[in-house]
Design an enzyme around this catalytic site. Sequence first.
Site, PDB file in Angstrom:
ATOM      1  N   GLY A  77     -12.145  -4.396   1.767  1.00 12.49           N
ATOM      2  CA  GLY A  77     -13.533  -4.017   2.027  1.00 12.49           C
ATOM      3  C   GLY A  77     -14.046  -3.017   1.001  1.00 12.49           C
ATOM      4  O   GLY A  77     -15.201  -3.104   0.555  1.00 12.49           O
ATOM      5  N   ARG A  99       0.814  -1.212   0.000  1.00 14.44           N
ATOM      6  CA  ARG A  99       0.000   0.000   0.000  1.00 14.44           C
ATOM      7  C   ARG A  99       0.854   1.272   0.000  1.00 14.44           C
ATOM      8  O   ARG A  99       0.409   2.311  -0.497  1.00 14.44           O
ATOM      9  CB  ARG A  99      -0.945  -0.006   1.211  1.00 14.44           C
ATOM     10  CG  ARG A  99      -2.183  -0.853   0.969  1.00 14.44           C
ATOM     11  CD  ARG A  99      -3.050  -0.913   2.190  1.00 14.44           C
ATOM     12  NE  ARG A  99      -4.396  -1.361   1.873  1.00 14.44           N
ATOM     13  CZ  ARG A  99      -5.281  -1.745   2.780  1.00 14.44           C
ATOM     14  NH1 ARG A  99      -4.953  -1.761   4.070  1.00 14.44           N
ATOM     15  NH2 ARG A  99      -6.486  -2.117   2.419  1.00 14.44           N
TER      16      ARG A  99
HETATM   17  C1  3PG Z   1      -8.363  -1.839   5.439  1.00 16.84           C
HETATM   18  O1  3PG Z   1      -7.256  -2.302   5.691  1.00 16.84           O
HETATM   19  O2  3PG Z   1      -9.354  -2.546   5.283  1.00 16.84           O
HETATM   20  C2  3PG Z   1      -8.480  -0.354   5.263  1.00 16.84           C
HETATM   21  O3  3PG Z   1      -7.282   0.294   5.578  1.00 16.84           O
HETATM   22  C3  3PG Z   1      -9.612   0.175   6.076  1.00 16.84           C
HETATM   23  O4  3PG Z   1      -9.414  -0.177   7.408  1.00 16.84           O
HETATM   24  P1  3PG Z   1     -10.660  -0.572   8.322  1.00 16.84           P
HETATM   25  O5  3PG Z   1     -11.248  -1.827   7.767  1.00 16.84           O
HETATM   26  O6  3PG Z   1     -10.084  -0.725   9.691  1.00 16.84           O
HETATM   27  O7  3PG Z   1     -11.635   0.592   8.236  1.00 16.84           O
HETATM   28 MG    MG Z   2     -10.917  -3.606   6.488  1.00  9.51          MG
END
Ligand code: 3PG
Ligand code: MG
Length: 396
Positions: A376, A36
């Site tokens: 997600g 990332r």
């Molecule tokens: C992830 O790794 O899914 C994103 O950085 C978002 O993080 P989160 O799911 O804790 O909101």
């Molecule tokens: Mg996440």
Amino acid sequence: MGIKTLSDLTLQNKRVLLRCDLNVPIKDGVITDDGRIVASLGTIRKLLDAKCSIIVVAHLGRPKGEASKNLSLAPIAKRLGELLNTEVEFSGEITGQVNRAHSLNAGQILMLENIRFISAETSKDEQERNLLAKELSTYADVYVGDGFGAVHRKHASVYELAKLMPHAAGDLISSEVAVLEKLTVNPERPYGVVLGGAKVSDKLGVIENLLGKVDVLAIGGGMVFTFLKAQGKEIGTSLVESEMLDVVKGLIATAEKNGVKLLLPTDIVVAPAFAADATPTLVAADAIPADQMGLDIGPVSAAAFAAEIVKCKTVFWNGPMGVFEFPNFAAGTKVVAQALTQVSGISVVGGGDSAAAVRALGFADSQFGYISTGGGASLEYLEGKELPGLKALELI
Ligand code: 3PG
Ligand code: MG
């Protein structure tokens, strides 16, 4: 969706507030997959070329509004500096930094501490989020949203802040959205999706939506045992979401009704415990011993999944097929990843975890059509949900 891109902003010599998703896996203080961070470099370099000064806002983990040393962004600032071959200043404070932000010269980068150390960032209260966003908005002239992995979150630095400032999507978000559009607007067929991971409940929305769109849906990972149990099979001590059994029966029926080829494993690698040194045994999917748990799909299933994947012209994959962190239970994930590298059309690896999995298994990013930085976020996009972080960046 018409998102404002970097070319819609006048960037020359501007002070830029840049939201990135630098939420990378860290073990014992060491970054284990910097994908990332690497994916964020393109936009940062473009801003540096335009003689911008940059204030980076990002999160790590889920600290729930409290500072914690092991979720500090300090090691990430260091890694970013190494990758850019330039100094990245780090501020342990997040608020009260307007003077420091304004004192940056062209080409300087300041990274603020984990924005989730402040509870207002993730607050359900819009006013609280707005207050934080208002303060941060004084730090810079423009906002660039490039944290694709967090665009499904209605958080202060993702949503409110973008709306308060002249804004645009960075190049990472622009390319992520372009790829997702290929998966949703007239995808080339056959279109196959492979889903894994622990829970059906996390993926329910996307499965429901995809059952109206794909030709092939292959399911592996921990969630597959809820499918097998819904079919009346003995699953031993495998993961299961009992409250989802009826829902899953409904999904199986919908797949049949819609003519979607639903691939479930026919053989399973089981073990007496969830452990790297647990003894693996291969059994048929309808013969899992009562005292054993499934930890990977078996070779016959993996080969069957692979055979379907390589025939597809569009493939999206999210979620490992087994416990790939343990070498004895990594084969299913490896075979599926290998098949994705052979797809002649577009192949997309979706997600922080899936991306980390393919790299950990020794594959190179270049072997896949596209490796998304959003787990997600990609899933919610495919589910057809409105993503707050993209909505905030829409053309007005
Ligand atoms: C992830 O790794 O899914 C994103 O950085 C978002 O993080 P989160 O799911 O804790 O909101
Ligand atoms: Mg996440």
